[in-house]
Design an enzyme around this catalytic site. Structure first.
Site, PDB file in Angstrom:
ATOM      1  N   CYS A 113     -14.012 -31.584  39.843  1.00 54.40           N
ATOM      2  CA  CYS A 113     -12.724 -31.593  40.568  1.00 54.40           C
ATOM      3  C   CYS A 113     -11.702 -32.222  39.636  1.00 54.40           C
ATOM      4  CB  CYS A 113     -12.836 -32.385  41.866  1.00 54.40           C
ATOM      5  SG  CYS A 113     -14.296 -31.979  42.869  1.00 54.40           S
TER       6      CYS A 113
ATOM      7  N   ALA B 297      -8.358 -31.629  38.315  1.00 51.96           N
ATOM      8  CA  ALA B 297      -6.899 -31.801  38.291  1.00 51.96           C
ATOM      9  C   ALA B 297      -6.501 -33.205  38.746  1.00 51.96           C
ATOM     10  CB  ALA B 297      -6.247 -30.755  39.198  1.00 51.96           C
ATOM     11  N   PRO B 298      -5.405 -33.734  38.187  1.00 49.32           N
ATOM     12  CA  PRO B 298      -4.481 -33.105  37.245  1.00 49.32           C
ATOM     13  C   PRO B 298      -4.878 -33.211  35.777  1.00 49.32           C
ATOM     14  CG  PRO B 298      -3.629 -35.229  37.887  1.00 49.32           C
ATOM     15  CD  PRO B 298      -4.892 -35.035  38.688  1.00 49.32           C
ATOM     16  N   GLY B 299      -6.035 -33.817  35.475  1.00 53.99           N
ATOM     17  CA  GLY B 299      -6.535 -33.781  34.106  1.00 53.99           C
ATOM     18  C   GLY B 299      -6.594 -35.105  33.377  1.00 53.99           C
ATOM     19  N   GLY B 300      -6.210 -36.197  34.034  1.00 56.43           N
ATOM     20  CA  GLY B 300      -6.226 -37.492  33.360  1.00 56.43           C
ATOM     21  C   GLY B 300      -7.617 -37.930  32.943  1.00 56.43           C
ATOM     22  N   LYS B 301      -8.574 -37.766  33.835  1.00 58.11           N
ATOM     23  CA  LYS B 301      -9.935 -38.226  33.546  1.00 58.11           C
ATOM     24  C   LYS B 301     -10.635 -37.328  32.528  1.00 58.11           C
ATOM     25  CE  LYS B 301     -10.363 -40.304  38.142  1.00 58.11           C
ATOM     26  NZ  LYS B 301      -9.062 -39.798  38.662  1.00 58.11           N
TER      27      LYS B 301
ATOM     28  N   ASP C 205     -11.202 -26.716  39.189  1.00 60.93           N
ATOM     29  CA  ASP C 205     -10.442 -27.148  40.355  1.00 60.93           C
ATOM     30  C   ASP C 205     -10.300 -25.972  41.289  1.00 60.93           C
ATOM     31  OD1 ASP C 205      -8.736 -29.746  41.153  1.00 60.93           O
ATOM     32  OD2 ASP C 205      -7.747 -27.958  41.947  1.00 60.93           O
TER      33      ASP C 205
ATOM     34  N   ASP D  31     -15.207 -36.503  40.706  1.00 57.17           N
ATOM     35  CA  ASP D  31     -14.062 -37.292  41.171  1.00 57.17           C
ATOM     36  C   ASP D  31     -13.568 -36.592  42.431  1.00 57.17           C
ATOM     37  OD1 ASP D  31     -12.042 -39.360  40.949  1.00 57.17           O
ATOM     38  OD2 ASP D  31     -10.658 -37.760  40.383  1.00 57.17           O
TER      39      ASP D  31
ATOM     40  N   CYS E 177     -10.366 -42.272  45.002  1.00 60.22           N
ATOM     41  CA  CYS E 177      -9.234 -43.200  45.020  1.00 60.22           C
ATOM     42  C   CYS E 177      -8.986 -43.665  46.455  1.00 60.22           C
ATOM     43  CB  CYS E 177      -7.989 -42.585  44.400  1.00 60.22           C
ATOM     44  SG  CYS E 177      -7.452 -41.046  45.180  1.00 60.22           S
TER      45      CYS E 177
END
Length: 440
Positions: A250, A252-256, A274, A320, A373
């Site tokens: 999962c 998006a948005p791609g930070g991890k 995603d 995530d 989160c």
């Protein structure tokens, strides 16, 4: 500002997305951008408190049109919590808006309510009877959520969490270590006038204590990425190495996933998915900006990934999971009004379904990181428990706890099932993280 608040309230839109869109569509000055952001976020954040104050001055038999109440909330927020605009100017502007959008009668009503509050002040919330109702009004959290958190965490922990959700947290960024070192990045930022310090959560992390990071040379050159410290823990705890094959379910948005690629020195294969095609574009853009080419991002539902991959394909898997977001209320304050217990239960079933689907895709001795989160146990520890009960080839990786940063090893959020970060403990997002190992 009023139109934005109405759209967020009516359409249940995300405040940060609507504000970003408004900024792009209109040529605001820096001061106007700052004021708009503060008023919109603040009005949403304090909505229940503002309504309590307004109801003290509005006859309970009087029906107030939703947009008029929003205008009163917005104006009252500025009168109580900000000092940038004089009160007389705030009232004048509210009356003018009421005239243009409504009629003289509405304008007179708005003027009367605000001037009465100006003269008499607002009622004392400390006098509200009952711990739950008082905390709900003082910190503007729904009563059901207060009761729910008290059940899980007790009154004092709940109070601290609610209070922390009203306070701005410092922005943190992650350096792209293949382009610049953290030491060099911090020197550059200090030379540009920023006040910064290293994050203790990640050797790539920097806390921005003062200064607009969006204006920095490093951000414009894509040498740093905005990412909360809690989120950086995911990449650190994935324990990846160059050359591995990794699945991000999962993404998006791609930070991890870009952090993972950096930890792998841009060597190996990362498959990122995603549910929404537009979000895949976000992942690809972020990877391109950071000069990372090992990420293959495509649209796919994480609950059907076994249709795409063979069992025992991946060295590492990240789930995530989609969640209620109750750990990021500070940045998305509308969440606390839009979510309910049925949402939480529904999401926990989705989270478990994703874990169940991807579990066979992991190699023996491979690692799976599960994160959310949220501070909601139903979506965190309970999901992990339910998963482990039906998957005896998995267990919580005990090395996970030893590899946490020093200050987190004795965190109040440590449990046998992982780490729960609360917003008040380290001034981060509320975040849950654990690591499972497939040992047979």
């Amino acid at each position: 500002m009023l139109e934005l608040l109405i759209r967020i309230e009516k359409d249940k839109g995300f405040s940060h997305l609507l504000i970003d869109r408004a900024m792009k569509d209109t040529d605001f000055s820096l001061a106007d951008r700052s004021l708009l952001t503060e008023v919109v976020y603040g009005t949403i954040q304090r909505k229940l408190t503002l309504n309590y104050y307004l109801n003290y001055y509005i006859d309970h038999n009087k029906k107030v049109t939703p947009w008029v109440r929003t205008l009163l909330q917005m104006s009252l927020y500025q009168m109580i919590y900000l000092d940038r605009v004089p009160t007389y100017a705030i009232i004048h502007e509210a009356v003018e808006i009421a005239k243009k959008r409504g009629h003289k009668g509405i304008a007179s009503f708005v003027n009367g309510v605000l001037r009465e509050i100006q003269r008499q002040g607002v009622p004392d919330t400390d006098l509200i009877e009952g711990d739950v109702k008082r905390l709900s009004i003082k910190t503007s959290h729904p009563e059901w959520l207060i009761k729910h958190w008290i059940h899980h965490y007790g009154l004092e922990q709940t109070k601290k969490m609610c209070e922390a959700n009203l306070v701005h947290q410092p922005i943190s960024v992650r350096v792209q270590p293949l382009l610049i070192s953290r030491d060099e990045a911090m020197r550059t930022l200090r030379e540009e006038g920023y006040i910064v310090k290293p994050s203790l959560f990640s050797p790539q992390g920097i806390l921005i204590l003062e200064g607009n990071i969006l204006k920095s040379t490093l951000f414009k050159k894509n040498q740093v990425t905005i990412q909360d410290q809690s989120s950086m823990l995911v990449g650190e705890m994935m324990n990846v190495e160059p050359g591995m094959t990794v699945l991000d379910t999962c993404s998006a948005p791609g930070g991890k996933v870009t952090h993972i690629a950096e930890k792998m020195a841009n060597k190996g294969k990362i498959y990122a998915h995603d549910l929404h095609a537009k979000k895949i574009q976000m992942i690809n853009k972020k990877a391109s900006n950071l000069q990372l080419n090992v990420i293959q991002a495509t649209k796919h539902d994480a609950r059907s990934l076994r249709q795409r991959y063979e069992d025992s394909t991946f060295d590492r898997i990240l789930v995530d999971a989609p969640c209620s977001g109750l750990g990021v209320i500070r940045n998305k304050p509308e969440i606390k009004y839009h979510k309910n217990l049925s949402d939480i239960r529904r999401l926990s079933d989705i989270q478990l379904a994703i874990l169940t689907e991807v579990a066979p895709l992991l190699k023996k001795n491979g690692l799976l990181v599960y994160s959310t989160c949220t501070v909601e146990p139903t979506e965190n520890e309970d999901v992990v428990k339910r998963f482990l009960e039906k998957h005896d080839m998995y267990k919580v990786d005990q090395l996970f706890f030893n590899q946490l940063p020093d200050q987190l090893r004795h965190s109040p959020g440590i449990s046998p099932y992982g780490l729960q970060l609360f917003p008040q403990t380290y001034n981060t997002d509320g975040f849950f993280l654990t690591r499972l190992i497939k040992y047979k």
